[in-house]
Design a protein around this motif. Structure first.
Motif, PDB file in Angstrom:
ATOM      1  N   ARG A  92      33.786  39.617  43.953  1.00 35.02           N
ATOM      2  CA  ARG A  92      34.742  39.597  45.198  1.00 35.02           C
ATOM      3  C   ARG A  92      36.078  40.424  44.823  1.00 35.02           C
ATOM      4  O   ARG A  92      36.364  41.345  45.742  1.00 35.02           O
ATOM      5  CB  ARG A  92      35.160  38.577  45.479  1.00 35.02           C
ATOM      6  N   TRP A  93      36.599  40.327  43.706  1.00 37.60           N
ATOM      7  CA  TRP A  93      37.889  41.229  43.310  1.00 37.60           C
ATOM      8  C   TRP A  93      37.527  42.639  43.524  1.00 37.60           C
ATOM      9  O   TRP A  93      38.272  43.342  44.037  1.00 37.60           O
ATOM     10  CB  TRP A  93      38.337  40.869  41.842  1.00 37.60           C
ATOM     11  N   GLU A 108      33.465  35.907  35.522  1.00 40.45           N
ATOM     12  CA  GLU A 108      34.164  36.908  35.032  1.00 40.45           C
ATOM     13  C   GLU A 108      35.150  36.844  36.404  1.00 40.45           C
ATOM     14  O   GLU A 108      34.953  36.812  37.513  1.00 40.45           O
ATOM     15  CB  GLU A 108      33.618  38.332  35.223  1.00 40.45           C
ATOM     16  N   SER A 111      39.172  38.222  37.979  1.00 38.41           N
ATOM     17  CA  SER A 111      40.281  39.285  37.716  1.00 38.41           C
ATOM     18  C   SER A 111      41.415  39.049  38.593  1.00 38.41           C
ATOM     19  O   SER A 111      41.115  38.337  39.678  1.00 38.41           O
ATOM     20  CB  SER A 111      39.489  40.679  38.089  1.00 38.41           C
ATOM     21  N   SER A 112      42.486  39.823  38.317  1.00 43.16           N
ATOM     22  CA  SER A 112      43.269  40.102  39.464  1.00 43.16           C
ATOM     23  C   SER A 112      43.863  41.565  39.166  1.00 43.16           C
ATOM     24  O   SER A 112      43.620  42.107  38.474  1.00 43.16           O
ATOM     25  CB  SER A 112      44.689  39.034  39.552  1.00 43.16           C
ATOM     26  N   THR A 156      48.411  40.227  42.663  1.00 42.72           N
ATOM     27  CA  THR A 156      47.101  39.701  43.399  1.00 42.72           C
ATOM     28  C   THR A 156      46.588  38.356  43.030  1.00 42.72           C
ATOM     29  O   THR A 156      46.859  38.138  41.667  1.00 42.72           O
ATOM     30  CB  THR A 156      46.246  40.688  43.719  1.00 42.72           C
ATOM     31  N   PRO A 157      46.184  37.605  43.766  1.00 37.51           N
ATOM     32  CA  PRO A 157      45.494  36.417  43.368  1.00 37.51           C
ATOM     33  C   PRO A 157      44.275  36.586  42.562  1.00 37.51           C
ATOM     34  O   PRO A 157      43.545  37.634  42.644  1.00 37.51           O
ATOM     35  CB  PRO A 157      45.150  35.588  44.604  1.00 37.51           C
ATOM     36  N   LEU A 158      43.962  35.507  41.574  1.00 40.14           N
ATOM     37  CA  LEU A 158      42.803  35.730  40.500  1.00 40.14           C
ATOM     38  C   LEU A 158      41.468  35.250  41.565  1.00 40.14           C
ATOM     39  O   LEU A 158      41.446  34.373  42.431  1.00 40.14           O
ATOM     40  CB  LEU A 158      42.931  34.361  39.564  1.00 40.14           C
ATOM     41  N   MET A 159      40.565  36.214  41.192  1.00 36.17           N
ATOM     42  CA  MET A 159      39.467  36.101  42.149  1.00 36.17           C
ATOM     43  C   MET A 159      37.841  36.225  41.151  1.00 36.17           C
ATOM     44  O   MET A 159      38.127  36.920  40.210  1.00 36.17           O
ATOM     45  CB  MET A 159      39.314  37.221  43.043  1.00 36.17           C
ATOM     46  N   ASP A 160      37.014  35.815  41.790  1.00 39.69           N
ATOM     47  CA  ASP A 160      35.722  36.104  41.075  1.00 39.69           C
ATOM     48  C   ASP A 160      35.651  37.787  40.939  1.00 39.69           C
ATOM     49  O   ASP A 160      35.963  38.237  41.881  1.00 39.69           O
ATOM     50  CB  ASP A 160      34.686  35.590  41.973  1.00 39.69           C
ATOM     51  N   ASN A 161      35.274  38.175  39.690  1.00 39.45           N
ATOM     52  CA  ASN A 161      35.309  39.693  39.511  1.00 39.45           C
ATOM     53  C   ASN A 161      34.342  40.453  40.789  1.00 39.45           C
ATOM     54  O   ASN A 161      35.113  41.503  41.064  1.00 39.45           O
ATOM     55  CB  ASN A 161      34.827  39.928  38.050  1.00 39.45           C
ATOM     56  N   ARG A 169      35.473  44.345  45.267  1.00 38.96           N
ATOM     57  CA  ARG A 169      35.649  44.888  46.618  1.00 38.96           C
ATOM     58  C   ARG A 169      37.050  44.960  47.575  1.00 38.96           C
ATOM     59  O   ARG A 169      37.401  45.885  48.079  1.00 38.96           O
ATOM     60  CB  ARG A 169      34.635  43.929  47.436  1.00 38.96           C
ATOM     61  N   SER A 170      37.806  43.771  47.029  1.00 42.09           N
ATOM     62  CA  SER A 170      39.326  43.872  47.625  1.00 42.09           C
ATOM     63  C   SER A 170      39.892  45.059  46.968  1.00 42.09           C
ATOM     64  O   SER A 170      40.759  45.724  47.815  1.00 42.09           O
ATOM     65  CB  SER A 170      39.771  42.550  47.115  1.00 42.09           C
ATOM     66  N   ALA A 171      39.711  45.222  45.592  1.00 40.03           N
ATOM     67  CA  ALA A 171      40.375  46.407  45.067  1.00 40.03           C
ATOM     68  C   ALA A 171      40.023  47.446  45.581  1.00 40.03           C
ATOM     69  O   ALA A 171      41.047  48.466  45.684  1.00 40.03           O
ATOM     70  CB  ALA A 171      40.143  46.053  43.716  1.00 40.03           C
TER      71      ALA A 171
END
Lengths: 335, 335, 335
Positions: B311-312, A299, A301-302, B304-309, B314-316
């Protein structure tokens, strides 16, 4: 067309708790159901409604059926079972094979006598419409198209040219397949149009939503493999290839020459840049932008979370400083 | 309609390496080409395919031609040369001037005898259709519209009212030009509709994609200058002005009264808020939102860049804390 | 159709400064106005134009009228007053009640003799069209629909089936109401279509933009309460409910079963995920994604600011490290 619990259990191959003679004549949500309704519980979000529902019969999992005092049909996947049950209650306009007198069919086109061609439909040169296909009012079929057996183009669907549909493809109103891809070259300060010589190929059992657009290929074809499901207002650029059983929610967009694998789920409003490759079983969450190829299922997301606007403004301002902040942090550590 | 390398070189004014008698009868990608195909190498991404292509003739840059053993046409811009070559192989339905018997044309409208008006087309009061224009099946032209000479409205295009197209404008199916702009005033708890009294003016050589919408102005006109190229499902609000030679990719949107300069490139799904001004030669990357006017040419982005959900997420979550983190960092430095 | 300042003041119940005999024959922006124009000043952004306008009459607030030497109409809300004034100058095609000879109406449908049914319109079984309703060219009305009194479907609008419009609903070209909702269940590796048995209910005085799509409900209906205003290319999923007086800008999208309150403002390109609830008076800024229910009125946003692409790349790269950066900062503080 009422059905008893016993008959539903038999037709749908489901377990039965409670009174086999309970009869229902339609479907409803648990909250709105009456004793004449078939309800279902699939989304755990609605489990609390089970205690208060008036539904005559409820389709649910065995675990949810424990302690439920009413009549229940037990399904491993209640949503699938409900879909099959609901189909029993669906009414559809009676088929009316033949050409509506207002339809305009090119002399070189071939329309199967079993097909149904509605009012104000036009069919262009060398196009073929298969057995049992339905072209609803206002569809415009251009040159060199194939509409496979049992396809349904609900109304006002356009196949521009060189669009070949497999069997049982369902296309909702306003969809446009086979328009020119967006191919431009800048030549001495003006745009030069790049001819779009390919077509569109759509596999069996695909569904294409209202006002969705699928451009034809520049050289080769744009391809949807079988059982691809596209919601409304999706944009598919030229030469895209979408693998079998992939589903995309409304307003998603795939730019030219991207390749999407099988069993992918693309969220609403998500975008995929051109020339990328996504492997099988990739999930992209709503409104994310895919900017690089994806080689691992999973999965992705951005974006940023929804916030109160005043707090968001502060975070957004800091986003601009993020590199400087990170450098300052690094400098502090090194001290 | 085969062409020899010699003839292609002469017609397209290109250099020629290899056998001038090599003949091709169609175009193909390098990967799919046969000896009867004309291929091309423009995108460096595909340079590796040159070694294995079976294409009879390849269009490429002089630098890429070095060491290539086959027949080649040498072009400063292979994509432009390919576009011109492909046009030689393009087949289009033969023109059929005149009114289809089903067309409904208002007595006060004027249609040039050379124009082609297809099945189920309606043309409203005082509208004018120029020489060589093609209105495909199902187009609906309202009142006070002008379709310039050599325009093509492929099928099911709507010009609502007061839409004036220059010459050679190409509009794909489902596009709607001249619908009411979205003008509302809140009046004692209810919306009051603001009349939309302007029109839409589209310059020569514009192209407008499938299901794109361009609203007419509230007071003055919505304007596209010449050679503007809009992909599918683009939304242009009322009173927008788009400069010559600007191109916008699919699903982009421009809110009311914004002004976009010349030679801009707006990426897919990008948005421009209302009343902003973008100078010439602005590039906006896909799915970015333009929230302020831009006075300097250049490339602009948001998101923002696309990330594994996982990890995303956590950044979000940290994005929400960004202002607090920055303050803490400032406090540490001040210690 | 010229109007004097005196007559406008009387008709619109506005204050009057200057010469009551000043006459205007149309509307214009302050910048483009001539002495024969009615202009207005509502957006403070354009206040500087007041000093130089040639408008014969200007509609403005009392505060802005101080020191203005020309003829002025004084309004508490100049935009509302201008909207009413502009309606006086609007010309619309004359109504032409009755069925166009090309229209195809099912024998079981009922069309009020005062209604206007245009060229190439089809009306399906059991549908009803009310008094004064206008169905423009190319509209396709399916089975079991109701078009209320005084509705206007401009052109090429599709009501698929079970769509019930209140009175005075205005729908722009290309809109599709009542297509199947996007209901799918994965069953043994293939998609199973979930029947969509509900309809669409649209309240009085709603407006629906060009190429907007509103799916019919899976079980219950998709509902727009009265005075909902949807711009172009909006996507409304099945079973959505939108409260009265809510307005949504172009390209916004609401996923299935979401509930939006009254007096909400949803910005262009914004998205709302499925099954969420938004209370009354929620404002969502452009291109934000609503990922959780909102219980407090207010303004909400997501996304990042527009930046020069080079600087944006650096911030975007740091966004990926955000959790690690925050942890490092925490560790430094704890030292």
């Amino acid at each position: 067309m009422p059905f008893s619990a016993e008959e539903l259990a038999r037709r749908l191959d489901l377990g039965l708790h409670g009174d086999p003679a309970t009869t229902v004549s339609g479907v409803a949500t648990l909250a709105q159901a009456t004793p004449a309704s078939l309800g279902f519980l699939a989304n755990p979000r609605y489990r609390g409604q089970l205690a208060h529902t008036r539904a005559g019969i409820v389709v649910l999992r065995a675990a949810d059926a424990e302690g439920y005092p009413g009549t229940a049909l037990i399904a491993a996947d209640p949503y699938v079972a409900f879909a099959r049950a609901a189909a029993l209650f669906e009414t559809r306009p009676a088929p009316a094979p033949g050409l509506h007198p207002s339809a305009v069919v090119d002399a070189s086109a071939r329309v199967h006598p079993d097909a149904q061609v509605g009012a104000f439909v036009s069919i262009g040169a060398r196009s073929v419409v298969g057995a049992g296909a339905v072209l609803g009012p206002g569809c415009a079929i251009g040159e060199d198209c194939v509409v496979g057996a049992q396809c349904e183009l609900v109304a006002r669907v356009t196949l521009v040219r060189r669009v070949r549909l497999g069997r049982r493809v369902l296309i909702h109103p306003g969809a446009v397949l086979g328009a020119d891809g967006f191919g431009l070259a800048m030549d001495a300060g003006r745009w030069l149009k790049v001819p779009q010589l390919g077509g569109v190929v759509v596999g069996d059992d695909c569904e294409i939503g209202a006002n969705t657009t699928i451009d034809r290929g520049a050289i080769e074809d744009t391809v949807l493999e079988e059982d691809v499901r596209l919601d409304n207002q999706i944009q598919i650029g030229h030469n895209v290839r979408i693998g079998a059983h992939t589903a995309m929610a409304g307003c998603a967009a795939v730019a030219g020459s991207a390749t999407i694998g099988r069993y992918c789920l693309i969220g609403g409003g998500a975008g995929v840049l051109g020339h990328l490759e996504l492997c099988d079983r990739v999930v992209v969450t709503a409104m994310s932008l895919v900017t690089h190829s994806i080689r691992e299922p999973g999965e992705y997301s951005s974006g940023t979370p929804l916030m109160d606007n005043r707090r968001w403004r502060r975070s957004a301002a800091r986003f601009k400083q993020l590199d400087a902040l990170a450098r300052r942090l690094g400098a502090l550590r090194d001290n």
